[in-house]
Design an enzyme around this catalytic site. Structure first.
Site, PDB file in Angstrom:
ATOM      1  N   LYS A 111       0.832  -1.203   0.000  1.00  0.00           N
ATOM      2  CA  LYS A 111       0.000   0.000   0.000  1.00  0.00           C
ATOM      3  C   LYS A 111       0.868   1.254   0.000  1.00  0.00           C
ATOM      4  O   LYS A 111       0.630   2.194  -0.769  1.00  0.00           O
ATOM      5  CB  LYS A 111      -0.925   0.008   1.218  1.00  0.00           C
ATOM      6  CG  LYS A 111      -1.898   1.168   1.178  1.00  0.00           C
ATOM      7  CD  LYS A 111      -2.519   1.437   2.528  1.00  0.00           C
ATOM      8  CE  LYS A 111      -2.760   2.913   2.692  1.00  0.00           C
ATOM      9  NZ  LYS A 111      -2.717   3.356   4.071  1.00  0.00           N
ATOM     10  N   ASP A 129      -6.776   1.374   0.991  1.00  0.00           N
ATOM     11  CA  ASP A 129      -6.785   1.373   2.453  1.00  0.00           C
ATOM     12  C   ASP A 129      -8.096   0.748   2.930  1.00  0.00           C
ATOM     13  O   ASP A 129      -8.890   0.243   2.130  1.00  0.00           O
ATOM     14  CB  ASP A 129      -6.596   2.801   3.002  1.00  0.00           C
ATOM     15  CG  ASP A 129      -7.855   3.634   2.848  1.00  0.00           C
ATOM     16  OD1 ASP A 129      -8.760   3.238   2.073  1.00  0.00           O
ATOM     17  OD2 ASP A 129      -7.961   4.678   3.511  1.00  0.00           O
TER      18      ASP A 129
END
Ligand code: SF4
Length: 214
Positions: A111, A129
């Site tokens: 991420k 997220d």
């Protein structure tokens, strides 16, 4: 893609909410943002970057002092260890601009790497997220269990031209409307295209496609 068009109207020209002035600062801010709000990260980096905002200066203050400064962000031992490791691994003040090189840095996960690629280098990436993972599944665009699967799914189903704005817009939508515990479905502009909303209020659903493609 109707959903993307609606998000553009709701959140035009979305901007990242972490404060940074250099790619290296961006990397540190994103590393600190794990399980921490951007507001808190910005308060911490305002202090940290005045003292140290390059690999060399962060190494010079050392892990103990770094931990003290970043403590409000939580997970400070793990984060300071990762940041020190990354500072040692970097050559000079530059950070890599490929997914493979970024994820090779200590403590830099998928991420974080995708956020850096999207927000710093303006490369095609779809960082996911908790908000994006939740909304993509509620809308019915994806049926996934992990953020990595959701990122792969969104890259397949969403035209690339929307990726950059949409990853920010979905975060904003998750913070304000499609919250984890009590989504404000009745006031949500995406409800017409939402599987979750259709399941809860079957008669309200009018579209034949969860993607809202016309
Ligand atoms: S209708 Fe409800 S569940 Fe669907 S995106 Fe909107 S707030 Fe989230």
């Amino acid at each position: 893609m109707k959903i993307a068009e609606i998000l553009e109207k709701l959140y035009p020209d979305p901007q990242p909410t972490l404060d940074w002035n250099t790619p290296f600062e961006a990397l540190i801010a994103v590393m600190l943002s794990a399980q921490c709000t951007d507001i808190k990260v910005n308060k911490v980096t305002a202090v940290l970057f005045k003292k140290a905002n390059t690999p060399a200066t962060i190494l010079s203050i050392g892990q103990k002092r770094l931990s003290e400064i970043i403590k409000p962000c939580g997970l400070f031992n793990a984060k300071s260890k990762a940041i020190i490791g990354t500072c040692k691994a970097l050559k000079g003040n530059n950070i890599p601009n490929t997914f493979t090189e970024l994820t090779a840095l200590p403590g830099v996960g998928e991420k974080t790497a995708q956020v850096i690629l999207a927000q710093v280098f303006n490369k095609p990436a779809f960082p996911v997220d908790t908000h994006i993972h939740r909304i993509a599944n509620r809308l019915g665009i994806c049926r996934t269990k992990t953020a990595t699967q959701t990122s792969d799914c969104l890259k397949k189903k969403v035209p690339q031209k929307y990726w950059h704005n949409m990853h920010l817009q979905l975060i904003f939508h998750g913070r304000g409307t499609c919250t984890a515990r009590s989504p404000k479905c009745e006031e949500c502009k995406l409800k017409e295209f939402c599987s979750y909303y259709r399941t809860r209020t079957p008669k309200a659903y009018t579209s034949s496609s969860s993607l809202g493609t016309e």
